[in-house]
Design a protein around this motif. Structure first.
Motif, PDB file in Angstrom:
ATOM      1  N   VAL A   4      12.105  44.038  25.111  1.00  0.00           N
ATOM      2  CA  VAL A   4      12.150  43.299  23.805  1.00  0.00           C
ATOM      3  C   VAL A   4      11.625  44.640  22.905  1.00  0.00           C
ATOM      4  N   ILE A   5      12.060  45.228  21.789  1.00  0.00           N
ATOM      5  CA  ILE A   5      11.583  45.973  20.689  1.00  0.00           C
ATOM      6  C   ILE A   5      11.529  45.650  19.308  1.00  0.00           C
ATOM      7  N   SER A   6      10.606  46.309  18.763  1.00  0.00           N
ATOM      8  CA  SER A   6      10.545  45.847  17.387  1.00  0.00           C
ATOM      9  C   SER A   6      11.406  46.311  16.603  1.00  0.00           C
ATOM     10  N   SER A   7      11.699  45.664  15.263  1.00  0.00           N
ATOM     11  CA  SER A   7      12.539  46.234  14.382  1.00  0.00           C
ATOM     12  C   SER A   7      12.357  47.318  14.073  1.00  0.00           C
ATOM     13  N   VAL A   8      10.852  47.847  13.864  1.00  0.00           N
ATOM     14  CA  VAL A   8      10.340  49.246  13.462  1.00  0.00           C
ATOM     15  C   VAL A   8      11.368  50.444  14.494  1.00  0.00           C
ATOM     16  N   LEU A   9      11.030  50.066  15.879  1.00  0.00           N
ATOM     17  CA  LEU A   9      11.459  50.948  16.801  1.00  0.00           C
ATOM     18  C   LEU A   9      12.730  51.048  16.891  1.00  0.00           C
ATOM     19  N   ASN A  10      13.447  49.819  16.481  1.00  0.00           N
ATOM     20  CA  ASN A  10      14.903  50.049  16.411  1.00  0.00           C
ATOM     21  C   ASN A  10      15.428  50.595  15.567  1.00  0.00           C
ATOM     22  N   GLU A  11      14.610  50.779  14.138  1.00  0.00           N
ATOM     23  CA  GLU A  11      14.969  51.437  13.263  1.00  0.00           C
ATOM     24  C   GLU A  11      15.069  53.055  13.533  1.00  0.00           C
ATOM     25  N   GLN A  12      13.705  53.319  14.211  1.00  0.00           N
ATOM     26  CA  GLN A  12      13.487  54.814  14.664  1.00  0.00           C
ATOM     27  C   GLN A  12      14.570  55.181  15.823  1.00  0.00           C
ATOM     28  N   LEU A  13      14.847  54.323  16.630  1.00  0.00           N
ATOM     29  CA  LEU A  13      15.595  54.925  17.891  1.00  0.00           C
ATOM     30  C   LEU A  13      17.326  54.702  17.536  1.00  0.00           C
ATOM     31  N   PHE A  14      17.591  53.574  16.967  1.00  0.00           N
ATOM     32  CA  PHE A  14      19.001  53.477  16.891  1.00  0.00           C
ATOM     33  C   PHE A  14      19.599  53.134  15.486  1.00  0.00           C
ATOM     34  N   GLY A  15      18.698  53.322  14.494  1.00  0.00           N
ATOM     35  CA  GLY A  15      19.092  53.558  13.118  1.00  0.00           C
ATOM     36  C   GLY A  15      19.173  51.962  12.763  1.00  0.00           C
ATOM     37  N   GLY A  16      18.571  50.970  13.394  1.00  0.00           N
ATOM     38  CA  GLY A  16      18.730  49.792  12.802  1.00  0.00           C
ATOM     39  C   GLY A  16      19.866  48.852  13.199  1.00  0.00           C
ATOM     40  N   VAL A  17      20.976  49.431  13.986  1.00  0.00           N
ATOM     41  CA  VAL A  17      22.050  48.627  14.467  1.00  0.00           C
ATOM     42  C   VAL A  17      21.771  47.733  15.648  1.00  0.00           C
ATOM     43  N   ASP A  18      22.414  46.851  16.226  1.00  0.00           N
ATOM     44  CA  ASP A  18      22.413  45.802  17.244  1.00  0.00           C
ATOM     45  C   ASP A  18      21.975  46.867  18.360  1.00  0.00           C
ATOM     46  N   SER A  19      20.921  46.883  19.069  1.00  0.00           N
ATOM     47  CA  SER A  19      20.894  47.802  20.264  1.00  0.00           C
ATOM     48  C   SER A  19      20.692  46.953  21.422  1.00  0.00           C
TER      49      SER A  19
ATOM     50  N   VAL B 257      15.937  42.361  19.873  1.00  0.00           N
ATOM     51  CA  VAL B 257      15.147  43.041  18.858  1.00  0.00           C
ATOM     52  C   VAL B 257      14.422  42.013  18.129  1.00  0.00           C
ATOM     53  N   LEU B 258      13.137  42.378  17.744  1.00  0.00           N
ATOM     54  CA  LEU B 258      12.457  41.357  16.847  1.00  0.00           C
ATOM     55  C   LEU B 258      12.771  41.482  15.434  1.00  0.00           C
ATOM     56  N   GLY B 259      12.781  40.365  14.865  1.00  0.00           N
ATOM     57  CA  GLY B 259      12.687  40.544  13.294  1.00  0.00           C
ATOM     58  C   GLY B 259      11.439  40.862  12.718  1.00  0.00           C
ATOM     59  N   ASP B 260      11.063  40.963  11.328  1.00  0.00           N
ATOM     60  CA  ASP B 260       9.851  41.032  10.964  1.00  0.00           C
ATOM     61  C   ASP B 260       8.674  40.245  11.405  1.00  0.00           C
ATOM     62  N   TRP B 261       7.702  40.861  12.198  1.00  0.00           N
ATOM     63  CA  TRP B 261       6.756  39.701  12.590  1.00  0.00           C
ATOM     64  C   TRP B 261       5.398  40.674  12.885  1.00  0.00           C
ATOM     65  N   ASN B 262       4.532  40.363  12.060  1.00  0.00           N
ATOM     66  CA  ASN B 262       3.059  41.069  12.126  1.00  0.00           C
ATOM     67  C   ASN B 262       2.298  39.712  11.736  1.00  0.00           C
ATOM     68  N   MET B 263       1.113  39.826  12.897  1.00  0.00           N
ATOM     69  CA  MET B 263       0.146  38.911  12.651  1.00  0.00           C
ATOM     70  C   MET B 263      -0.953  39.508  12.475  1.00  0.00           C
ATOM     71  N   ASN B 264      -1.673  39.042  11.171  1.00  0.00           N
ATOM     72  CA  ASN B 264      -2.908  39.738  10.791  1.00  0.00           C
ATOM     73  C   ASN B 264      -3.857  38.529  10.605  1.00  0.00           C
ATOM     74  N   PRO B 265      -4.990  38.518  11.118  1.00  0.00           N
ATOM     75  CA  PRO B 265      -5.539  39.332  12.289  1.00  0.00           C
ATOM     76  C   PRO B 265      -4.548  39.000  13.327  1.00  0.00           C
ATOM     77  N   ARG B 266      -4.510  40.123  14.214  1.00  0.00           N
ATOM     78  CA  ARG B 266      -3.797  39.937  15.623  1.00  0.00           C
ATOM     79  C   ARG B 266      -4.653  39.189  16.488  1.00  0.00           C
ATOM     80  N   PHE B 267      -4.388  37.901  16.308  1.00  0.00           N
ATOM     81  CA  PHE B 267      -5.381  37.041  17.232  1.00  0.00           C
ATOM     82  C   PHE B 267      -4.851  36.874  18.452  1.00  0.00           C
ATOM     83  N   TYR B 268      -3.749  37.024  18.843  1.00  0.00           N
ATOM     84  CA  TYR B 268      -3.494  37.097  20.449  1.00  0.00           C
ATOM     85  C   TYR B 268      -4.058  38.204  21.329  1.00  0.00           C
TER      86      TYR B 268
END
Lengths: 417, 429
Positions: free
Chosen positions: B151-166, B183-194
């Motif tokens: 499963v990849i992050s939306s940022v990486l999906n943007e970088q590698l595939f230009g944001g299309v459904d990969s 592909v993940l949606g926007d997901w940032n945990m701060n503090p990254r507790f896990y």
């Protein structure tokens, strides 16, 4: 100066006067402790590392191929680095003071102490055992880092043992320790020639004592200079090269060094944040402390400023309120100086009571900080200095209102409001 | 009536501008510093997953053999692979996931990229409410079969595939290829507790794949690894090393209690099996307990907050003194109002309104100072700097704090002012 009229006036303004007293007391307590914290942090960030700091620059090389012979590559790199004009010495080391890359080993002064530690399954609290940080480097490290030998000798060529990647060589014959480590391990004796027992290795003979060498990562005060140098040549593909040059040459030398290393192997990785002078390393290590010092200074000044404003504001009010009585006093013979001194003395009295209270509060606050933030005990000489500062501040703040009061003309007394 | 008091307050404040400015400035300085540090505290000590923080538990154990066990030591954060596999097999929690961080070089099309990865289980995604933009997370069956999925992050999906459904495309990892299933949606945990051991603040990982797959492919993992005896492979099934993080989801307090009992029983069984002779330790900490235990809020930040609150306290003392002087100086005016029929309560309220106006003005200026302070904080080279911002709650809190503290400062002066005896005040004039 007659105090009785002041006291009787203050009795009429008990509440206001006691508020001002409280403000002075709290300011005194907080400022004393804040200044003490500033002093502690300043001491911390100015700890000497033992190195010729202003002459050192370093390159951190990220290794790529774990299979290659790292020592041969380092030797070739060092030869190229030494050829750069302006480079006086170049060595490969595994870590540096304040470099954050700390490996420390349980180390005992003799066989008996080591056995005691093994029996207790812990070094903590065992007499004669400590946990010094261990530095290893290629031949010439002492000279290149500018370490000051106070007894014994440097390592000789046959002391050096190449280390396997990720380890410090297990069978080095000798070690050099810092003066404070020597004094702690061998109190009252000469450390030279003693055998050091470290982490289950064969004993190592102490051949030299250096004046100072700070740990890569600071711990509680008092143990920060416990370091050991070993003649173990780093075998890790990732290594730090230290270059010694004249201070003004550092930037140029670093530039040429990156170029020289890239020439030797165009594919290698030299992370840009690993190319730094030692001054930058020290700066980066203490970044948080520097910020905190700035914050503490700002808050101490802010506190003094607010308190001065409060004193001045209240004094102004009192002068306005007592214009008539000042006029009367002037009319019956008080000089301007009398009026001025009256207000100054009144302020002195209030601030003094505040300071007495503040000194007690400062000690209480320090005790609280000692339990929660591991702050050391507040030295008592801070208190008279804090008191003097607040007295001066009070006098300064009251000066302008008091001068205004002294300029009230006696004729005011005859006017009705 | 309130409007009239407000008018009186403004007139009174205008009469002595220097003093008013002094009081406003004092409150603003106190509020500005306090709100700056409180905002930092608020962000750092905030609940990263408020809807579930009481249902997610970090499992920790101490299973050191006797020669590495020291009574009184803290319970280690991580588990051995052996214990993790046992807990996963039992699957006593509603959901559970073991995990570790890693880094690898991936390629899809064009230049290879070095990315941060997380090796975990299928439960990770529903457990931490991870949103999916495309596709879905892998299944428990994929965990069991060591499926080559990612499963990849939306940022990486943007970088590698230009944001299309990969979904369905492949990621190349060395010789191996991983099929993208989500592909993940926007997901940032701060503090990254896990996982607080690999940077407490920062972006989420870019690639997620099953832990079983990562072990199978011998992908390198990062983070703390602690072995008690020499081993060639710290990741082996029976390696004497603690390195895996373990989270469990338990939806009710009753289930949490049962699970804790299960952990105790597990440890007791391990002891009986002869792994160690000490009692062993096992615990499950919920998210806030876990953050607390790891000390996510730096000691310096706590100290700054206390300092700022002390500063506010002194500013308030200052204001109390000045307001008192101001109100009492108006004894004559108050005497007139009292003689004309104003009740004590009316005088009290009038004075409080005046204090409140000073407080609000101080709050506005303090907010500006706090905004300036936060800009300074964001320029600090700390890992949390980028996440410090004032949200609506802190904005409201600024005004509440300013108003509350000025009213508090006004209480005593107003109390004294309302006790002015009209006859005396009038006569002395």
């Amino acid at each position: 100066m007659e105090l009785r009229p002041i006291l009787s006036t203050l009795r009429h303004h008990k509440l206001t006067a006691s508020l001002l007293t409280l403000q002075v007391a709290f300011t005194c307590a907080i400022v004393c402790n804040v200044v003490f914290m500033i002093a502690n942090r300043v001491h911390q960030i100015s700890l000497p590392s033992g190195l010729a700091e202003s002459e050192l620059s370093m390159l951190k090389i990220a290794g790529i191929d774990p299979g290659e012979n790292s020592q041969a590559r380092h030797a070739a790199d060092l030869a190229a680095l030494r050829a750069i004009p302006g480079v006086q010495a170049a060595v490969a080391v595994d870590s540096l003071p304040l470099g954050r890359n700390d490996s420390s080993y349980g180390t005992c002064a003799n066989q008996q102490a080591w056995n005691r530690a093994m029996a207790a399954r812990s070094l903590n609290g065992v007499q004669g055992c400590l946990n010094p940080s261990v530095y290893s480097g290629s031949p010439g490290e002492l000279e290149a880092l500018g370490l000051h030998l106070v007894a014994g000798r440097d390592f000789q060529p046959d002391d050096y043992v190449p280390a396997k990647p990720g380890y410090v060589a297990a069978n080095v014959p000798s070690a050099i320790v810092t003066r404070s480590l020597a004094a702690k391990l061998y109190p009252g004796r000469d450390a030279l020639g003693q055998s050091l027992y470290m982490g289950g290795r064969p004993p190592m003979r102490i051949v030299g004592v250096v004046e100072n060498l700070l740990r890569p990562r600071l711990r509680e005060p008092g143990v920060n200079q416990y370091s050991v140098l070993l003649p173990s040549i780093p075998g890790e593909p990732s290594v730090t090269y230290v270059l010694r040059s004249a201070p003004q040459d550092r930037a140029r030398v670093l530039g040429s060094a990156v170029a020289a290393l890239t020439r030797l192997d165009p594919n290698r990785l030299i992370p840009p944040d690993g190319v730094r002078t030692y001054t930058q390393i020290r700066h980066a290590y203490f970044q948080r402390d520097t910020t905190m010092i700035g914050l503490l200074i700002a808050s101490a000044l802010g506190l003094l400023f607010v308190t001065a404003l409060g004193i001045a504001g209240l004094a102004n009010f009192w002068v306005q309120q007592r214009t008539r009585s000042i006029g009367i006093r002037r009319a019956i013979g008080a000089t301007r100086g009398d009026i001025l001194r009256y207000f100054q003395a009144e302020n002195f009295l209030i601030v003094t009571v505040g300071i007495v209270l503040g000194v007690l509060l400062a000690i209480v606050l320090n005790l609280l900080l000692m339990t929660h933030y591991e702050l050391p005990r507040l030295p008592l000489w801070y208190l008279p200095i804090g008191a003097a500062v607040l007295w001066a501040l009070g006098q300064l703040a009251v000066l302008s209102p008091a001068l205004r009061a002294s300029h009230v003309p006696p004729v005011v007394a005859t006017r009705s409001v | 009536m309130f409007g009239y008091y407000l008018d009186l307050a403004l007139r009174s404040l205008k009469r002595n501008k220097a003093l008013t400015a002094l009081m406003v400035l004092a409150i603003a300085l106190g509020i500005g510093t306090s709100m700056t540090t409180l905002t930092v505290m608020h962000v750092l000590s905030g609940d990263p997953i408020p809807q579930k923080s009481a249902q997610l538990f970090r499992v920790r154990m101490n299973v050191f053999p006797d020669d590495s066990f020291r009574p009184g030591d803290k319970v280690p954060d991580n588990l051995t692979r052996r214990d993790v596999e046992a807990l996963l097999r039992d699957a006593r929690a509603d959901r559970q996931a073991a995990m570790s961080a890693g880094a690898m070089v991936v390629a899809a099309q064009g230049e290879p990229l070095r990315v941060a990865t997380r090796y975990t289980g299928a439960d990770f995604f529903p457990m931490f409410d991870v949103p999916m933009r495309y596709g879905r997370a892998w299944s428990r069956a994929d965990d069991a079969s060591r499926a080559r999925v990612a499963v990849i992050s939306s940022v990486l999906n943007e970088q590698l595939f230009g944001g299309v459904d990969s979904v369905g495309k492949t990621l190349q990892v060395g010789e191996q290829s991983l099929r993208i299933v989500g592909v993940l949606g926007d997901w940032n945990m701060n503090p990254r507790f896990y996982d607080l051991s690999n940077g407490q603040f920062g972006d989420s990982e870019q690639v997620f794949l099953p832990l079983s797959t990562a072990l199978d492919l011998k992908l390198s993992s990062s983070g703390s690894t602690n072995c008690w005896s020499r081993t060639n492979d710290a990741r082996a099934a029976d390696a004497p090393c603690i390195w895996l993080q373990y989270w469990a989801e338990l939806d009710t307090p009753a289930k949490a209690a049962t699970y804790r009992q299960y952990l105790q029983n597990y440890i007791a069984l391990q002891q009986q099996a002869g792994r160690f002779s000490h009692a062993g330790q096992a615990e499950a900490l919920d998210v806030m307990q876990w953050l607390d235990a790891k000390g996510v809020v730096p000691a310096d930040v706590r100290l700054q907050t206390w300092l700022a609150l002390g500063f506010l306290g002194i500013c308030l003392l200052n204001t109390v003194g000045l307001l008192l002087a101001k109100f009492l100086r108006r004894s004559g005016e108050i005497g007139v109002r009292r003689a004309l029929g104003a009740s004590r309560r009316a005088i009290f309220l009038q004075c409080l309104v005046e204090a409140g106006v000073v407080g609000l003005a101080g709050g506005v200026l303090g907010l500006a100072l706090a905004a300036l302070g936060l800009v300074l904080v964001r320029h600090q080279p700390t890992d949390y700097a980028a996440y410090i911002h004032m949200d609506l709650r802190m904005l409201l809190a600024t005004f509440v704090l300013a108003l509350a503290s000025s009213l508090l400062a006004g209480l005593l002066p107003a109390w004294r002012a309302m006790q002015v005896a009209p006859a005396v005040a009038l006569k002395s004039n």
